[in-house]
Design an enzyme around this catalytic site. Structure first.
Site, PDB file in Angstrom:
ATOM      1  N   ARG A 135       0.833  -1.203   0.000  1.00 50.36           N
ATOM      2  CA  ARG A 135       0.000   0.000   0.000  1.00 50.36           C
ATOM      3  C   ARG A 135       0.864   1.248   0.000  1.00 50.36           C
ATOM      4  NH1 ARG A 135      -4.381   0.918   4.714  1.00 50.36           N
ATOM      5  NH2 ARG A 135      -2.467   1.028   5.931  1.00 50.36           N
TER       6      ARG A 135
ATOM      7  N   LYS B 130      -2.427   7.157   1.075  1.00 47.44           N
ATOM      8  CA  LYS B 130      -2.080   7.373   2.482  1.00 47.44           C
ATOM      9  C   LYS B 130      -0.921   8.368   2.544  1.00 47.44           C
ATOM     10  CE  LYS B 130      -1.650   4.728   6.784  1.00 47.44           C
ATOM     11  NZ  LYS B 130      -2.926   5.168   7.355  1.00 47.44           N
TER      12      LYS B 130
ATOM     13  N   GLU C 283     -14.881   7.476   6.119  1.00 46.83           N
ATOM     14  CA  GLU C 283     -13.938   6.883   7.063  1.00 46.83           C
ATOM     15  C   GLU C 283     -13.700   7.826   8.223  1.00 46.83           C
ATOM     16  OE1 GLU C 283     -10.541   6.169   4.625  1.00 46.83           O
ATOM     17  OE2 GLU C 283     -10.472   8.231   3.915  1.00 46.83           O
TER      18      GLU C 283
END
Length: 321
Positions: free
Chosen positions: A77, A174, A207
């Site tokens: 990721r 991210k 989220e």
């Protein structure tokens, strides 16, 4: 004003030691070309674009019994996020993994958190990313958080955030630009709740500050927000796999990734908060109203137990250091 130079720099640093430094175990810096175990030396250059522009990506994972849990998913990721902003570690994944494991080993802690930050690197105080001649890598090892349900077995209180949800193009990366996340956490603290959760312009659940959210419907469906709309949480995706055990036992009817409205949350049997740090937290109250019975439900508790067992004993997802 005190002038600081090579003759007194280390003395100044020594005077800056704080109690919270006890939870900082190790740091690797590609800028320095090595690691340190001394918290006051764990510093990043001010002209790294990570510092003054948030131009970089990161990923965080947990370690138990001197093994990093689900490390490959976290590093994958990280590299996906880096690619999305035009950033790459020149030595590739194998070197990144090796440096991470070496830093964890140097820290000498069986239980800890690890964080890998890939930054644009030093080069200027401007906004142009091409002014940084090379990326920088920072790896941090620090104390692991206590799982939420260990601290709060009665479950979590959640409110709807007033911070606009990130667009999908940003939510799925991210990055180190975490100002919206910081503001969400500030809301939770100011409002006296445990978490806040965002909703997009269409009224769909997004989220939290650092967590994914999901629900268990009264029909037995475990549902998480649609993939591509929120960060692809490593814990969320691992739980979707572990949940197949519950489906096989008849405790769930389905596991899905789909749009979730606030109205559905109000009708849900359970609401869950999941993430690397929190693991699995059961929500007892959303917007001041009880979720389900108002107590942690069986699915959330079962998933938390399955995750704990997976972290401790799944050799395929444990990378020793």
């Amino acid at each position: 004003m005190k002038r600081i130079d090579g003759s007194n720099y280390l003395h100044v640093l020594e005077s800056l030691r704080k109690p919270w430094h006890d939870s900082y175990y190790a740091m690797y810096s590609s800028v320095l070309g090595g690691f340190t175990l001394d918290p006051v030396l764990m510093q990043i250059p001010a002209d790294d674009h990570l510092v003054h522009r948030g131009d970089g990506v990161f990923d965080t994972f947990l370690c138990t019994g001197r093994a990093a849990y689900n490390l490959e998913a976290h590093l994958a990721r990280l590299l996906r996020s880096a690619q999305a902003i035009g950033l790459a570690w020149p030595d590739g994944l194998d070197a990144l993994r090796a440096l991470t494991l070496s830093t964890l080993s140097a820290a000498g802690r069986a239980e800890c958190s690890g964080r890998v930050m890939l930054a644009r690197g030093p080069g200027s105080f401007g906004i142009n990313p091409y002014e940084s001649p090379a990326p920088a890598l920072y790896i941090l090892v620090y104390a692991a958080p206590v799982p939420f349900m260990t601290l709060r077995p009665e479950g979590a209180r959640v409110r709807r955030s007033s911070v606009p949800a990130k667009p999908a193009s940003q939510a799925t990366v991210k990055s180190c630009n975490y100002l919206p996340n910081v503001l969400m956490k500030r809301e939770a603290v100011d409002w006296g709740v445990d978490f806040t959760v965002g909703f997009d312009a269409a009224g769909l659940m997004a989220e939290g500050a650092t967590e994914n959210f999901g629900i268990v419907t009264r029909e037995g469906e475990l549902a998480f927000p649609r993939q591509g709309a929120v960060l692809a949480g490593t814990t969320m995706h691992r739980l979707s796999q572990l949940a197949e055990t519950l489906r096989d036992r008849g405790e769930l009817t389905a596991v899905s990734f789909r749009d979730i409205t606030a109205a559905e949350i109000g009708r849900a049997a359970e609401m869950l908060v999941v993430g690397t740090a929190v693991q699995v937290a059961a929500v007892r109250e959303f917007e001041g109203a009880p979720i389900g019975s108002g107590f942690p439900g069986p699915v959330g508790l079962a998933l938390n137990a399955l995750l704990a067992h997976d972290m401790a004993s799944n050799a395929n997802l444990r990378t020793p250091f």
